[in-house]
Design an enzyme around this catalytic site. Structure first.
Site, mmCIF file in Angstrom:
data_model
loop_
_atom_site.group_PDB
_atom_site.id
_atom_site.type_symbol
_atom_site.label_atom_id
_atom_site.label_comp_id
_atom_site.label_asym_id
_atom_site.label_seq_id
_atom_site.Cartn_x
_atom_site.Cartn_y
_atom_site.Cartn_z
ATOM 1 N N GLU A 96 0.845 -1.195 0.000
ATOM 2 C CA GLU A 96 0.000 0.000 0.000
ATOM 3 C C GLU A 96 0.880 1.245 0.000
ATOM 4 O O GLU A 96 1.978 1.234 0.560
ATOM 5 C CB GLU A 96 -0.878 0.026 1.264
ATOM 6 C CG GLU A 96 -2.257 -0.562 1.089
ATOM 7 C CD GLU A 96 -3.199 0.320 0.277
ATOM 8 O OE1 GLU A 96 -2.732 1.146 -0.533
ATOM 9 O OE2 GLU A 96 -4.417 0.167 0.456
ATOM 10 N N ASP A 97 0.387 2.313 -0.596
ATOM 11 C CA ASP A 97 1.126 3.572 -0.527
ATOM 12 C C ASP A 97 0.989 4.211 0.851
ATOM 13 O O ASP A 97 1.952 4.735 1.393
ATOM 14 C CB ASP A 97 0.700 4.544 -1.637
ATOM 15 C CG ASP A 97 -0.807 4.736 -1.710
ATOM 16 O OD1 ASP A 97 -1.557 4.004 -1.026
ATOM 17 O OD2 ASP A 97 -1.261 5.625 -2.455
ATOM 18 N N ASP A 123 -3.957 4.927 6.701
ATOM 19 C CA ASP A 123 -4.492 6.121 7.341
ATOM 20 C C ASP A 123 -5.365 5.644 8.519
ATOM 21 O O ASP A 123 -4.838 5.306 9.582
ATOM 22 C CB ASP A 123 -5.286 6.833 6.230
ATOM 23 C CG ASP A 123 -5.738 8.221 6.568
ATOM 24 O OD1 ASP A 123 -6.019 8.492 7.728
ATOM 25 O OD2 ASP A 123 -5.836 9.053 5.652
ATOM 26 N N PHE A 127 -2.024 16.670 4.493
ATOM 27 C CA PHE A 127 -2.208 16.226 3.112
ATOM 28 C C PHE A 127 -0.865 16.134 2.403
ATOM 29 O O PHE A 127 -0.112 17.114 2.396
ATOM 30 C CB PHE A 127 -3.057 17.239 2.333
ATOM 31 C CG PHE A 127 -4.524 16.994 2.431
ATOM 32 C CD1 PHE A 127 -5.053 15.737 2.169
ATOM 33 C CD2 PHE A 127 -5.394 18.030 2.756
ATOM 34 C CE1 PHE A 127 -6.417 15.508 2.251
ATOM 35 C CE2 PHE A 127 -6.756 17.810 2.842
ATOM 36 C CZ PHE A 127 -7.270 16.548 2.598
ATOM 37 N N ARG A 145 -0.312 12.763 -8.688
ATOM 38 C CA ARG A 145 0.256 11.426 -8.452
ATOM 39 C C ARG A 145 1.645 11.282 -9.059
ATOM 40 O O ARG A 145 2.452 10.488 -8.609
ATOM 41 C CB ARG A 145 -0.616 10.360 -9.149
ATOM 42 C CG ARG A 145 -1.788 9.893 -8.358
ATOM 43 C CD ARG A 145 -2.307 8.610 -8.971
ATOM 44 N NE ARG A 145 -3.733 8.485 -8.811
ATOM 45 C CZ ARG A 145 -4.329 8.014 -7.711
ATOM 46 N NH1 ARG A 145 -3.611 7.646 -6.683
ATOM 47 N NH2 ARG A 145 -5.635 7.930 -7.656
#
Ligand code: PRP
Length: 178
Positions: free
Chosen positions: A101-102, A105, A154, A167
């Site tokens: 996964e990037d 959260d 963010f 991205r």
């Protein structure tokens, strides 16, 4: 509200160095006799996964597969109920699987996804994430390999987007208000 790119949080050099270290650790933990299937969760993780697997030793049996999932939610928060848009091409039964996964959260997406993959009876199931926004965790999730722990801000780039944008950046940057 309008947003623009802010400072670099993780440069391309820092990311590359850490990705190499993570690959070395994964190779060390798994040995060459173990087939490894890296499962990338689209879209964000595709960028990290392709760099990660290219750092794996040539004599290792490495396979790559992808899944596309989205968690139902209100747009900013995931609900943890995962909908599969594109499933794996190959069975993971009896395989040593590393989910890539990037970012983790709330942990809800990963937690649901791991339950779903565990039901397919892999020999082992591990998790490798580039970024961990640990302050936002709502459910405990086991992360075996973590690139960087980051604050609750963010960030975009290297696969991570803000409303579909940014991205493609080589560095990971903050997003700030205009
Ligand atoms: C991101 C990330 C995880 C999820 C993490 O995906 O890749 O799948 O959010 O959030 P959680 O821990 O709160 O569940 P996103 O929905 O942004 O999809 P994308 O990779 O296609 O941008």
């Amino acid at each position: 509200m309008a947003y623009k790119l802010g400072d670099v949080i993780l440069s391309r050099e820092t990311i590359a160095r850490r990705v190499k270290e993570m690959a070395e650790q994964i190779a060390k933990d798994n040995g060459t006799e173990n087939n490894l299937t890296f499962v990338g969760i689209l879209t964000g993780a595709a960028f990290f996964l392709t760099d990660l697997v290219r750092e794996m030793p040539e004599n290792m049996d490495v396979k790559v597969d992808f899944m596309s999932v989205a968690s139902y939610g209100d747009g900013t928060e995931s609900s943890g109920v995962v909908r599969i848009f594109h499933d794996l091409k190959s069975s993971i039964e009896g395989k040593n699987v590393i989910v890539v996964e990037d970012i983790v959260d709330s942990g809800l997406t990963l937690s649901h996804l791991l339950g779903l993959l565990q039901n397919r009876n892999p020999a082992s199931l591990k998790v490798c994430v580039l970024l961990d926004k640990y302050e936002r965790r709502k459910t405990e999730v086991k992360v075996d390999y973590c690139g960087f722990r980051i604050p609750d801000k963010f960030v975009v780039g290297y696969g991570l987007d803000y409303a579909g944008k940014w991205r493609h950046l080589k560095d990971i940057k903050y997003v700030v208000e205009e």
